[in-house]
Design an enzyme around this catalytic site. Structure first.
Site, PDB file in Angstrom:
ATOM      1  N   LYS A  23      -7.369   8.307  -1.408  1.00  0.00           N
ATOM      2  CA  LYS A  23      -8.319   8.686  -0.782  1.00  0.00           C
ATOM      3  C   LYS A  23      -8.949  10.054  -1.321  1.00  0.00           C
ATOM      4  CE  LYS A  23      -7.698   6.781   3.840  1.00  0.00           C
ATOM      5  NZ  LYS A  23      -6.365   6.169   3.811  1.00  0.00           N
ATOM      6  N   THR A  76     -11.681   5.380  10.771  1.00  0.00           N
ATOM      7  CA  THR A  76     -11.577   4.814  11.865  1.00  0.00           C
ATOM      8  C   THR A  76     -11.063   5.603  13.047  1.00  0.00           C
ATOM      9  OG1 THR A  76      -9.467   3.717  11.337  1.00  0.00           O
ATOM     10  CG2 THR A  76     -11.629   2.299  11.272  1.00  0.00           C
ATOM     11  N   ARG A 112       2.521  -1.056  10.619  1.00  0.00           N
ATOM     12  CA  ARG A 112       3.600  -1.257  11.942  1.00  0.00           C
ATOM     13  C   ARG A 112       3.983  -2.534  12.578  1.00  0.00           C
ATOM     14  NH1 ARG A 112       0.897   4.000  14.863  1.00  0.00           N
ATOM     15  NH2 ARG A 112      -0.760   3.021  13.835  1.00  0.00           N
ATOM     16  N   ASP A 143      -3.309   4.417  -2.056  1.00  0.00           N
ATOM     17  CA  ASP A 143      -4.193   4.740  -1.095  1.00  0.00           C
ATOM     18  C   ASP A 143      -4.385   6.379  -1.006  1.00  0.00           C
ATOM     19  OD1 ASP A 143      -6.075   5.220   1.331  1.00  0.00           O
ATOM     20  OD2 ASP A 143      -4.406   4.400   2.646  1.00  0.00           O
ATOM     21  N   ASP A 195     -13.286  15.362  -4.291  1.00  0.00           N
ATOM     22  CA  ASP A 195     -13.546  16.532  -4.859  1.00  0.00           C
ATOM     23  C   ASP A 195     -14.657  16.651  -5.622  1.00  0.00           C
ATOM     24  OD1 ASP A 195     -12.707  19.275  -5.835  1.00  0.00           O
ATOM     25  OD2 ASP A 195     -10.950  18.592  -5.438  1.00  0.00           O
ATOM     26  N   LYS A 197       0.930  -1.204   0.146  1.00  0.00           N
ATOM     27  CA  LYS A 197      -0.173   0.083  -0.057  1.00  0.00           C
ATOM     28  C   LYS A 197       0.986   1.329  -0.045  1.00  0.00           C
ATOM     29  CE  LYS A 197      -2.383   1.709   3.809  1.00  0.00           C
ATOM     30  NZ  LYS A 197      -2.509   3.186   3.901  1.00  0.00           N
TER      31      LYS A 197
HETATM   32  O1  C5P Z   1       0.626   0.909  11.063  1.00  0.00           O
HETATM   33  P1  C5P Z   1      -0.851   0.407  10.761  1.00  0.00           P
HETATM   34  O2  C5P Z   1      -1.113  -1.137  10.682  1.00  0.00           O
HETATM   35  O3  C5P Z   1      -1.763   1.119  11.960  1.00  0.00           O
HETATM   36  O4  C5P Z   1      -1.155   1.009   9.568  1.00  0.00           O
HETATM   37  C1  C5P Z   1      -2.668   0.933   8.890  1.00  0.00           C
HETATM   38  C2  C5P Z   1      -2.604   1.621   7.814  1.00  0.00           C
HETATM   39  O5  C5P Z   1      -3.854   1.652   7.231  1.00  0.00           O
HETATM   40  C3  C5P Z   1      -2.112   3.087   7.668  1.00  0.00           C
HETATM   41  O6  C5P Z   1      -1.597   3.246   6.216  1.00  0.00           O
HETATM   42  C4  C5P Z   1      -3.353   3.965   7.799  1.00  0.00           C
HETATM   43  O7  C5P Z   1      -3.200   5.012   7.236  1.00  0.00           O
HETATM   44  C5  C5P Z   1      -4.200   2.791   6.957  1.00  0.00           C
HETATM   45  N1  C5P Z   1      -5.879   3.215   7.430  1.00  0.00           N
HETATM   46  C6  C5P Z   1      -6.221   2.928   8.720  1.00  0.00           C
HETATM   47  N2  C5P Z   1      -7.607   3.182   8.936  1.00  0.00           N
HETATM   48  C7  C5P Z   1      -8.296   3.711   8.060  1.00  0.00           C
HETATM   49  C8  C5P Z   1      -7.892   3.883   6.774  1.00  0.00           C
HETATM   50  C9  C5P Z   1      -6.560   3.554   6.566  1.00  0.00           C
HETATM   51  O8  C5P Z   1      -5.432   2.605   9.738  1.00  0.00           O
HETATM   52  N3  C5P Z   1      -9.741   3.635   8.386  1.00  0.00           N
END
Ligand code: C5P
Length: 232
Positions: free
Chosen positions: A61, A119, A211, A59, A64, A32
């Site tokens: 998003k 979220t 992460r 990603d 507009d 991603k």
């Molecule tokens: O590090 P982590 O596992 O929390 O990363 C989750 C990824 O998913 C990040 O790139 C974050 O921006 C993305 N994301 C999210 N919740 C959303 C949409 C995207 O955590 N609702």
């Protein structure tokens, strides 16, 4: 496309990204690319990662007016990514325009999915700042149904919502779910989390993991653990 683990490459440079991806000498993860890396490095980073043989979820998003999103999507379609996205809050007209822009002259296009409510937005913020007074669950399902009716391929949602989205929009409507953590891992800033195995059980099609893989002492082992729990 079947179930897969998508690794969120939340890095700010190509150098860091390639140092990370170089570790994967076997199976090449689905990657991603988000706003941070795309705005830092531009479309070339997408071409380079693609040339290394990775599938890509871009990603960005988009949100507009329909005409602007349509034109932006008709530029992005040339990057040959596998999945891209927009905000369902942009309305049906914007989603339909996006699909038109994304479709290449030969009729092919990347998959297009919608963000429902982020979220990071909770019920209180949604009511106070957005003046949306329905329960979060209902809002997410309504946005998912609107995206499905507009012809989109799926939504980004919490793994906790994936089962209900499939009930409402059909099992073929994709659920791409971030907020995944190992049972013995750090939750970090994610509020509603689920393990890869639980996300599999509830029916997520793709999990997005950042992460727990990128910050692991052994990222390849962490990735393989996700794959073993979610895909196998
Ligand atoms: O590090 P982590 O596992 O929390 O990363 C989750 C990824 O998913 C990040 O790139 C974050 O921006 C993305 N994301 C999210 N919740 C959303 C949409 C995207 O955590 N609702």
């Amino acid at each position: 496309m079947g179930k897969d683990v998508i690794v969120a490459c939340d890095f700010s440079s190509a150098e860091q990204t390639f140092a990370f991806l170089d570790k994967f000498t076997g199976r090449k993860p689905f990657v991603k690319i988000g706003m941070e890396l795309y705005y830092a490095e531009g479309p070339e980073i997408v071409r380079q990662i693609k040339a290394r043989g990775h599938r890509i979820f871009l990603d960005l998003k988009l949100h507009d007016i329909p005409n602007t999103v349509k034109k932006a999507m008709s530029v992005l379609r040339n990057l040959d990514v596998d999945i891209t996205n927009l905000h369902a809050a942009g309305t049906t007209a914007m989603m339909r325009a996006a699909l038109e822009g994304l479709t290449r002259p030969d009729g092919t296009r990347p998959l297009l999915i919608a963000v429902t409510q982020l979220t990071s937005t909770d019920q209180e913020a949604m009511e106070r700042d957005l003046l949306i007074r329905a329960p979060m669950d209902e809002v997410v399902m309504h946005y998912a149904e609107t995206a499905a009716k507009a012809g989109l391929d799926g939504v980004v949602c919490s793994p906790l919502e994936a089962g209900k989205v499939h009930q409402r929009c059909g099992s073929g409507f994709l659920t791409v779910t971030p907020g995944v953590r190992f049972a013995d891992g750090d939750v970090g800033d994610q509020k509603r989390v689920m393990t890869p195995a639980a996300a599999k059980a509830i029916g997520s099609d793709y999990i997005v993991v950042g992460r727990p893989i990128t910050a692991a002492a052994d990222p390849v082992a962490a990735y393989e653990r996700c794959v073993a729990e979610f895909c196998d």
